[in-house]
Design a protein around this motif. Structure first.
Motif, PDB file in Angstrom:
ATOM      1  N   VAL A  28      85.457 -98.525  76.224  1.00  0.00           N
ATOM      2  CA  VAL A  28      84.676 -98.428  75.068  1.00  0.00           C
ATOM      3  C   VAL A  28      84.100 -97.506  74.708  1.00  0.00           C
ATOM      4  O   VAL A  28      83.598 -97.008  73.523  1.00  0.00           O
ATOM      5  CB  VAL A  28      83.798 -99.802  75.384  1.00  0.00           C
ATOM      6  N   ASP A  32      83.616 -95.825  71.067  1.00  0.00           N
ATOM      7  CA  ASP A  32      82.260 -95.496  70.540  1.00  0.00           C
ATOM      8  C   ASP A  32      82.016 -94.045  69.738  1.00  0.00           C
ATOM      9  O   ASP A  32      81.481 -93.864  68.786  1.00  0.00           O
ATOM     10  CB  ASP A  32      80.965 -95.948  71.628  1.00  0.00           C
ATOM     11  N   PRO A  37      85.344 -99.916  66.204  1.00  0.00           N
ATOM     12  CA  PRO A  37      84.842-101.336  67.020  1.00  0.00           C
ATOM     13  C   PRO A  37      85.900-101.803  67.991  1.00  0.00           C
ATOM     14  O   PRO A  37      87.104-101.781  67.339  1.00  0.00           O
ATOM     15  CB  PRO A  37      84.356-102.182  65.956  1.00  0.00           C
ATOM     16  N   ALA A  38      85.829-102.181  68.840  1.00  0.00           N
ATOM     17  CA  ALA A  38      86.868-102.928  69.750  1.00  0.00           C
ATOM     18  C   ALA A  38      86.598-104.402  69.726  1.00  0.00           C
ATOM     19  O   ALA A  38      85.531-104.952  69.763  1.00  0.00           O
ATOM     20  CB  ALA A  38      86.715-102.338  71.299  1.00  0.00           C
ATOM     21  N   THR A  39      87.655-105.204  70.180  1.00  0.00           N
ATOM     22  CA  THR A  39      87.715-106.575  70.529  1.00  0.00           C
ATOM     23  C   THR A  39      87.931-106.682  72.191  1.00  0.00           C
ATOM     24  O   THR A  39      88.925-106.234  72.493  1.00  0.00           O
ATOM     25  CB  THR A  39      88.670-107.369  69.765  1.00  0.00           C
ATOM     26  N   HIS A  70      80.858-104.569  68.886  1.00  0.00           N
ATOM     27  CA  HIS A  70      82.182-104.826  69.333  1.00  0.00           C
ATOM     28  C   HIS A  70      82.275-106.328  69.366  1.00  0.00           C
ATOM     29  O   HIS A  70      81.216-107.083  69.436  1.00  0.00           O
ATOM     30  CB  HIS A  70      82.258-104.037  70.910  1.00  0.00           C
ATOM     31  N   THR A 239      87.609-105.339  63.931  1.00  0.00           N
ATOM     32  CA  THR A 239      87.920-106.241  65.119  1.00  0.00           C
ATOM     33  C   THR A 239      88.670-107.301  64.582  1.00  0.00           C
ATOM     34  O   THR A 239      88.908-107.530  63.325  1.00  0.00           O
ATOM     35  CB  THR A 239      86.454-106.697  65.365  1.00  0.00           C
TER      36      THR A 239
END
Length: 255
Positions: A28, A32, A37-39, A70, A239
């Motif tokens: 992450v 960043d 953006p991550a899931t 996120h 995401t």
């Protein structure tokens, strides 16, 4: 970094649990730095240690990541296969999912029990996931029925993202490493090549990051190079929830 209007892509961080907190933080942090953006796919039950509800450090970190944009999603209950099911499904679990395909052969009742446990656990942490990615990307028909009954918005397979509200499957292949597996090096080269080609063509795709990838510096570098390649080509990161809702809105606007 400005993101272009080319192909869509999703980056998912798999197997977020107490034992993988350091690795999840690393992934992450890298995302960043790229404004991607991550899931985050959380395993809410006991797996290689206690579940996240009993780990204040993990729970706090996940909530803070969610505040930064996120997404948190459900990723099974224990991330371990359940005995039984048709022989073909057992073979898929053993060969493709390496024994983690917890939901590949469950009936609706059994799947719902595990899903409800997971949602309740994450709810106790202040999290309300709207999506589910089955371990190994394998889900039975019973699991799909349980997901719809529980009101989740989407689920995923290896090749698509399924909007459970509209029954629309968005074709979006997932790319990931198999550390220690046959063809590891060839697979790493294929990942970068596929991202470059699909970004140029406007083909949607996904990049899946796993904690075990970080044990091999070459795989880590390859995965991050793939993310950078997508961004440089103008691909836009989403995401899963953002993607499904955007596609739903686009379809409504065309009517």
């Amino acid at each position: 970094m400005r993101h272009g209007s080319g192909s869509a892509f999703v980056v998912s961080v798999h197997d977020v649990a107490s034992w993988s907190l350091e690795q999840s933080r690393h992934w992450v942090g890298e995302l960043d730095a790229r404004a991607v953006p991550a899931t985050l796919l959380l395993v809410p039950g006991p797996w290689r240690g206690p579940g996240p509800a009993g780990d204040p450090a993990l729970a706090g970190w996940v909530r803070e990541a969610a505040r930064r944009g996120h997404e948190t999603a459900l990723h099974g209950w224990t991330h371990q296969a359940v005995p039984g099911g048709p022989p073909a499904r057992r073979l898929l679990n053993a060969v493709l999912a390496r024994g983690c395909a917890e939901f590949c052969a469950l009936d609706e009742r059994s799947a719902r029990t595990r899903l409800e446990r997971g949602l309740t656990t994450l709810g106790s942490m202040g999290l309300a996931p709207c999506g589910f990615t089955p371990p190994g990307w394998l889900a039975s028909r019973g699991t799909l029925a349980a997901l719809r009954a529980l009101g989740l918005e989407y689920t995923t397979s290896h090749l698509a993202v399924l909007d459970l509200r509209t029954a629309t499957a968005h074709r979006m292949p997932a790319l990931s490493h198999r550390p220690g597996g046959l063809g590891e090096r060839a697979g790493a080269r294929l990942l970068t090549a596929a991202v470059r080609r699909w970004s140029a063509r406007g083909t949607p795709f996904r990049i899946a990051l796993h904690p075990d990838d970080l044990a091999r510096p070459g795989l880590r570098e390859c995965a991050l190079r793939a993310v950078d390649t997508a961004l440089e080509a103008g691909a836009r990161p989403y995401t899963y929830a953002e993607l499904v809702r955007a596609r739903r809105a686009e379809a409504g606007g065309r009517r």
